[in-house]
Design a protein around this motif. Structure first.
Motif, mmCIF file in Angstrom:
data_model
loop_
_atom_site.group_PDB
_atom_site.id
_atom_site.type_symbol
_atom_site.label_atom_id
_atom_site.label_comp_id
_atom_site.label_asym_id
_atom_site.label_seq_id
_atom_site.Cartn_x
_atom_site.Cartn_y
_atom_site.Cartn_z
ATOM 1 N N TYR A 280 -39.319 40.123 -93.059
ATOM 2 C CA TYR A 280 -38.634 38.971 -93.643
ATOM 3 C C TYR A 280 -37.305 39.387 -94.245
ATOM 4 O O TYR A 280 -36.282 38.715 -94.071
ATOM 5 C CB TYR A 280 -39.499 38.327 -94.723
ATOM 6 N N ILE A 281 -37.324 40.507 -94.968
ATOM 7 C CA ILE A 281 -36.089 40.963 -95.601
ATOM 8 C C ILE A 281 -35.037 41.267 -94.545
ATOM 9 O O ILE A 281 -33.870 40.893 -94.665
ATOM 10 C CB ILE A 281 -36.390 42.203 -96.452
ATOM 11 N N LEU A 282 -35.464 41.937 -93.468
ATOM 12 C CA LEU A 282 -34.494 42.269 -92.422
ATOM 13 C C LEU A 282 -33.929 41.008 -91.788
ATOM 14 O O LEU A 282 -32.742 40.953 -91.463
ATOM 15 C CB LEU A 282 -35.160 43.132 -91.355
ATOM 16 N N MET A 283 -34.782 39.989 -91.626
ATOM 17 C CA MET A 283 -34.265 38.767 -91.014
ATOM 18 C C MET A 283 -33.387 37.993 -91.975
ATOM 19 O O MET A 283 -32.487 37.276 -91.554
ATOM 20 C CB MET A 283 -35.432 37.902 -90.551
ATOM 21 N N LEU A 284 -33.625 38.130 -93.292
ATOM 22 C CA LEU A 284 -32.750 37.478 -94.260
ATOM 23 C C LEU A 284 -31.363 38.083 -94.262
ATOM 24 O O LEU A 284 -30.389 37.415 -94.554
ATOM 25 C CB LEU A 284 -33.335 37.629 -95.668
ATOM 26 N N MET A 285 -31.299 39.375 -93.936
ATOM 27 C CA MET A 285 -30.043 40.076 -94.206
ATOM 28 C C MET A 285 -29.095 40.132 -93.045
ATOM 29 O O MET A 285 -27.958 40.544 -93.208
ATOM 30 C CB MET A 285 -30.345 41.488 -94.672
ATOM 31 N N ASN A 286 -29.554 39.798 -91.853
ATOM 32 C CA ASN A 286 -28.642 39.759 -90.713
ATOM 33 C C ASN A 286 -27.917 41.090 -90.538
ATOM 34 O O ASN A 286 -26.703 41.200 -90.653
ATOM 35 C CB ASN A 286 -27.624 38.620 -90.907
ATOM 36 N N LEU A 287 -28.708 42.123 -90.294
ATOM 37 C CA LEU A 287 -28.122 43.456 -90.174
ATOM 38 C C LEU A 287 -27.739 43.799 -88.747
ATOM 39 O O LEU A 287 -27.096 44.808 -88.507
ATOM 40 C CB LEU A 287 -29.127 44.501 -90.653
ATOM 41 N N ASN A 288 -28.147 42.963 -87.808
ATOM 42 C CA ASN A 288 -27.948 43.361 -86.420
ATOM 43 C C ASN A 288 -26.516 43.184 -85.958
ATOM 44 O O ASN A 288 -26.160 43.634 -84.892
ATOM 45 C CB ASN A 288 -28.858 42.544 -85.511
ATOM 46 N N ALA A 289 -25.715 42.509 -86.772
ATOM 47 C CA ALA A 289 -24.347 42.240 -86.339
ATOM 48 C C ALA A 289 -23.594 43.530 -86.081
ATOM 49 O O ALA A 289 -22.972 43.705 -85.040
ATOM 50 C CB ALA A 289 -23.630 41.409 -87.397
ATOM 51 N N ASP A 290 -23.652 44.443 -87.012
ATOM 52 C CA ASP A 290 -23.008 45.742 -86.775
ATOM 53 C C ASP A 290 -24.094 46.808 -86.796
ATOM 54 O O ASP A 290 -24.913 46.865 -87.695
ATOM 55 C CB ASP A 290 -21.941 46.017 -87.828
ATOM 56 N N ALA A 291 -24.077 47.652 -85.770
ATOM 57 C CA ALA A 291 -25.075 48.718 -85.713
ATOM 58 C C ALA A 291 -24.882 49.638 -86.907
ATOM 59 O O ALA A 291 -23.765 49.915 -87.328
ATOM 60 C CB ALA A 291 -24.918 49.506 -84.416
ATOM 61 N N GLU A 292 -26.000 50.081 -87.458
ATOM 62 C CA GLU A 292 -25.945 50.869 -88.672
ATOM 63 C C GLU A 292 -25.279 52.223 -88.404
ATOM 64 O O GLU A 292 -25.658 52.918 -87.466
ATOM 65 C CB GLU A 292 -27.375 51.096 -89.159
ATOM 66 N N PRO A 293 -24.280 52.580 -89.187
ATOM 67 C CA PRO A 293 -23.659 53.887 -88.979
ATOM 68 C C PRO A 293 -24.573 55.007 -89.437
ATOM 69 O O PRO A 293 -25.265 54.886 -90.433
ATOM 70 C CB PRO A 293 -22.397 53.814 -89.843
ATOM 71 N N ALA B 43 -37.234 43.780 -104.118
ATOM 72 C CA ALA B 43 -36.449 42.955 -105.047
ATOM 73 C C ALA B 43 -35.122 43.623 -105.360
ATOM 74 O O ALA B 43 -34.070 42.965 -105.402
ATOM 75 C CB ALA B 43 -37.249 42.720 -106.322
ATOM 76 N N ILE B 44 -35.155 44.944 -105.553
ATOM 77 C CA ILE B 44 -33.909 45.671 -105.823
ATOM 78 C C ILE B 44 -32.971 45.571 -104.623
ATOM 79 O O ILE B 44 -31.759 45.358 -104.776
ATOM 80 C CB ILE B 44 -34.221 47.144 -106.168
ATOM 81 N N ILE B 45 -33.524 45.676 -103.406
ATOM 82 C CA ILE B 45 -32.684 45.606 -102.217
ATOM 83 C C ILE B 45 -32.032 44.232 -102.106
ATOM 84 O O ILE B 45 -30.846 44.117 -101.780
ATOM 85 C CB ILE B 45 -33.517 45.937 -100.963
ATOM 86 N N ILE B 46 -32.801 43.178 -102.418
ATOM 87 C CA ILE B 46 -32.223 41.829 -102.346
ATOM 88 C C ILE B 46 -31.086 41.681 -103.342
ATOM 89 O O ILE B 46 -30.016 41.151 -103.021
ATOM 90 C CB ILE B 46 -33.321 40.776 -102.608
ATOM 91 N N ASN B 47 -31.320 42.202 -104.550
ATOM 92 C CA ASN B 47 -30.264 42.115 -105.560
ATOM 93 C C ASN B 47 -29.028 42.890 -105.133
ATOM 94 O O ASN B 47 -27.890 42.434 -105.304
ATOM 95 C CB ASN B 47 -30.805 42.672 -106.878
ATOM 96 N N LEU B 48 -29.262 44.065 -104.530
ATOM 97 C CA LEU B 48 -28.156 44.899 -104.043
ATOM 98 C C LEU B 48 -27.373 44.174 -102.965
ATOM 99 O O LEU B 48 -26.135 44.143 -102.981
ATOM 100 C CB LEU B 48 -28.755 46.174 -103.469
ATOM 101 N N TYR B 49 -28.092 43.530 -102.062
ATOM 102 C CA TYR B 49 -27.422 42.831 -100.965
ATOM 103 C C TYR B 49 -26.638 41.648 -101.497
ATOM 104 O O TYR B 49 -25.562 41.321 -100.995
ATOM 105 C CB TYR B 49 -28.462 42.364 -99.950
ATOM 106 N N ARG B 50 -27.173 41.020 -102.557
ATOM 107 C CA ARG B 50 -26.481 39.855 -103.103
ATOM 108 C C ARG B 50 -25.188 40.267 -103.777
ATOM 109 O O ARG B 50 -24.187 39.558 -103.731
ATOM 110 C CB ARG B 50 -27.412 39.170 -104.093
ATOM 111 N N ASN B 51 -25.185 41.447 -104.379
ATOM 112 C CA ASN B 51 -23.987 41.862 -105.111
ATOM 113 C C ASN B 51 -22.971 42.593 -104.249
ATOM 114 O O ASN B 51 -21.783 42.504 -104.492
ATOM 115 C CB ASN B 51 -24.388 42.765 -106.282
ATOM 116 N N TYR B 52 -23.435 43.350 -103.269
ATOM 117 C CA TYR B 52 -22.521 44.192 -102.502
ATOM 118 C C TYR B 52 -22.374 43.757 -101.049
ATOM 119 O O TYR B 52 -21.547 44.294 -100.335
ATOM 120 C CB TYR B 52 -23.001 45.646 -102.525
#
Lengths: 104, 175
Positions: free
Chosen positions: B72-85, A82-91
């Motif tokens: 699920y979280i990883l798929m929500l966030m679309n992190l694959n666009a830029d490789a993680e530094p 939940a904290i990570i989602i909030n972080l991603y939403r803000n930053y």
């Protein structure tokens, strides 16, 4: 060395623990850091079960410690996500180096 | 070398190798897959060490619930666009040094400790009957407290993860 004893199990859990420590220190992605923490918790679980089997085989206390560690790890993972989602939403990033509003 | 020894070493190599894969792979999705494999290897260790119920719980809770949540979280966030530094070389060296020296010290300590013999007892000590009897008598207080903890974690996760209401211009956000 043929017969697996307590120390062989401890070697494995020790290796897992420090792989987790290394991942926690070197990764910047917050989800991967969380996964390293899960690795550390699981190495501790292996230790509890190994000591329970080799030293106190008639008791079950080690197994209950492992059970409650798994319980708390599940609660911890849900709150952390939940904290990570909030972080991603803000930053719009979960890189821990980028989030430095409270640093200075 | 009987069957259990071979099984133990295969599972150990699998656990440590997949754990290295978790830490070293760049793609977070691969990290999650490696972590699931690590949990399966650890569950195999539990089975060898007479903790059958915990092996199943480990697979259901960790590999089934927590890791699916991570995916699920990883798929929500679309992190694959830029490789993680990665972090700098200095931090990596510091990580290897601090992790490695502690690892060596603990390894030496466990190696010099005297080795207990396996005492042959009944192998069904970790089955759900024995665990359940003890869970509802001796460990009933931690059991209830963990249910309260779960309620707290659930409410906390909902409150933290809730989308904040959009503020109008000039309106001060309270609390």
């Amino acid at each position: 060395m043929n017969e697996i004893g307590l120390s062989q199990v401890l070697f494995v859990s020790c290796a897992l623990f420090f792989i987790g420590i290394y991942g926690f220190l070197t990764r910047r992605n917050m989800i991967t850091m969380l996964m390293s923490v899960e690795l550390i918790l699981n190495s501790v679980n292996i230790n509890f079960i190994a000591f329970n089997k080799y030293l106190f085989a008639h008791k079950l206390d080690g197994l209950f410690f492992t059970l409650f560690i798994i319980t708390i790890a599940a609660a911890e993972a849900s709150v952390a996500i939940a904290i990570i989602i909030n972080l991603y939403r803000n930053y719009h990033t979960i890189d821990v180096e980028e989030v430095d509003t409270m640093k200075f | 070398m009987d069957f259990y020894d071979i099984l133990f070493w295969i599972l150990s190599v699998m656990a440590v190798g997949c754990a290295l894969g978790v830490v070293l792979s760049r793609n977070p999705i691969h990290s999650v897959i490696f972590l699931i494999l690590t949990f399966f290897a650890i569950s195999g260790h539990y089975l060898i060490m007479n903790a059958q119920f915990l092996a199943i719980v480990n697979i259901i809770v960790y590999a089934g619930a927590i890791m699916v949540l991570f995916l699920y979280i990883l798929m929500l966030m679309n992190l694959n666009a830029d490789a993680e530094p990665q972090k700098g070389l200095l931090v990596q060296i510091a990580g290897i040094l601090s992790g490695g020296t502690l690892f060596l010290v603990l390894l030496a300590a466990t190696k010099s400790a005297h080795n207990e013999e396996i005492n042959k007892v009944s192998t069904n000590v970790g089955l759900i009957t024995n665990l359940g009897k003890l869970l509802f008598t001796k460990y009933v207080l931690p059991f209830e407290i963990s249910s309260v903890l779960f309620l707290t974690a659930m409410i906390g996760a909902i409150v933290i993860g809730k989308k904040e209401p959009q503020l109008k211009n000039g309106e001060e956000h309270i609390a």
